[in-house]
Write an enzyme that holds these catalytic residues in place. Structure first.
Site, PDB file in Angstrom:
ATOM      1  N   HIS A 104     -12.096  18.251  -3.308  1.00 57.77           N
ATOM      2  CA  HIS A 104     -12.919  19.233  -2.616  1.00 57.77           C
ATOM      3  C   HIS A 104     -12.099  20.445  -2.191  1.00 57.77           C
ATOM      4  O   HIS A 104     -12.512  21.598  -2.407  1.00 57.77           O
ATOM      5  CB  HIS A 104     -13.571  18.580  -1.397  1.00 57.77           C
ATOM      6  CG  HIS A 104     -14.526  19.478  -0.663  1.00 57.77           C
ATOM      7  ND1 HIS A 104     -15.381  20.333  -1.303  1.00 57.77           N
ATOM      8  CD2 HIS A 104     -14.760  19.643   0.662  1.00 57.77           C
ATOM      9  CE1 HIS A 104     -16.100  21.001  -0.418  1.00 57.77           C
ATOM     10  NE2 HIS A 104     -15.736  20.610   0.781  1.00 57.77           N
ATOM     11  N   THR A 142     -21.460  13.239   7.886  1.00 66.47           N
ATOM     12  CA  THR A 142     -21.503  13.046   6.430  1.00 66.47           C
ATOM     13  C   THR A 142     -22.913  13.260   5.906  1.00 66.47           C
ATOM     14  O   THR A 142     -23.112  13.852   4.835  1.00 66.47           O
ATOM     15  CB  THR A 142     -21.011  11.634   6.059  1.00 66.47           C
ATOM     16  OG1 THR A 142     -19.717  11.417   6.626  1.00 66.47           O
ATOM     17  CG2 THR A 142     -20.915  11.473   4.549  1.00 66.47           C
TER      18      THR A 142
END
Length: 274
Positions: A147, A205
């Protein structure tokens, strides 16, 4: 020099020479090389730093982590508010928005915010540095590294080729999520006594996943309506978002769903023993 190598060099030169002329000369944007060197240094540090710290005591960086994380909260909040303000002022379409080619003040304001968003992704590479120095090696997962690496290149491309248009929502939503995320990290860095107030990690999340699905729908609309946003870049971003959704769902299942199953299993064992 072989013909294949020459074609690669020519393709790279063509790509570098055909960016948005308004941003070509901005800091770190003219060439891909600076960003590539930053990412190579990042990966080298992960490899070497992990080996160096393996046999050393973890560094206590609370004095640095608290101001660092809350500084990123402020930076993310600034980006979120300013991108929203610029998009609202320019009457951006949420469905599909072309990249403007003028140098109108609000057009350039959005371009500069997209550039600042890119710079923020470079600053956030320090997350990994701090994890390694504190020997939080489990945090430096494939998802984490993937990421951080890819978002730098993705945002660089945004400034280079599409500084505005459909790209605005990525900066807006991601900055909002990072306000919440770095607030969590900042509070966590204050010490163990804060853990009882940080029960909402799982929801963080979930918020990230909601962000990705919203961006997925948003970028698909650029392909469907073809409003003037570069289709090749929309396709790259769409595939990138899909990769993040897959990785984050996998992380969520491993981190929370399986953990919940284990906890339920322990409860059943206790009931059987009773």
């Amino acid at each position: 020099m072989s013909a294949a190598i020459q074609r690669i060099i020519d393709a790279y030169s063509f790509a570098m020479d055909n960016g948005d002329p308004r941003t070509n000369n901005w800091f770190l944007i003219d060439s891909l090389l600076p960003s590539a060197l930053i990412m190579i240094s990042y990966l080298i540090f992960i490899h070497v730093g992990s080996k160096v710290m393996k046999h050393r005591s973890p560094l206590q960086l609370r004095w640095l982590l608290v101001p660092y994380n809350f500084a990123l909260v402020l930076m993310s909040a600034y980006l979120c508010i300013q991108i929203f303000s610029a998009a609202y002022e320019a009457r951006y379409s949420v469905v599909c928005q072309a990249v403007e080619s003028s140098e109108h003040p609000w057009v350039m304001k959005m371009a500069k915010l997209i550039w600042l968003f890119y710079i923020s992704k470079i600053v956030e590479l320090l997350d990994t540095v701090f994890f390694i120095l504190r020997k939080k090696f489990n945090q430096v997962s494939f998802l984490h590294c993937y990421h951080h690496c890819t978002i730098v290149f993705n945002t660089w491309m945004g400034v280079k080729y599409a500084p505005g248009g459909q790209n605005f929502l990525i900066g807006l939503l991601n900055s909002f999520v990072h306000v919440v995320m770095y607030a969590y990290y900042g509070l966590s860095a204050l010490g163990p006594h804060m853990q009882k107030y940080l029960w909402w990690k799982r929801h963080l999340t979930q918020l990230q996943l909601v962000q990705f699905f919203a961006l997925l729908a948003h970028m698909m609309s650029a392909l469907v309506y073809n409003c003037g946003y570069p289709l090749w870049f929309a396709t790259i971003q769409l595939l990138y978002i899909i990769s993040l959704i897959i990785l984050f769902i996998n992380f969520y299942i491993k981190s929370y769903q399986k953990k919940q199953v284990k906890m339920n299993g322990k409860d059943e064992d206790i009931l059987k023993k009773d």
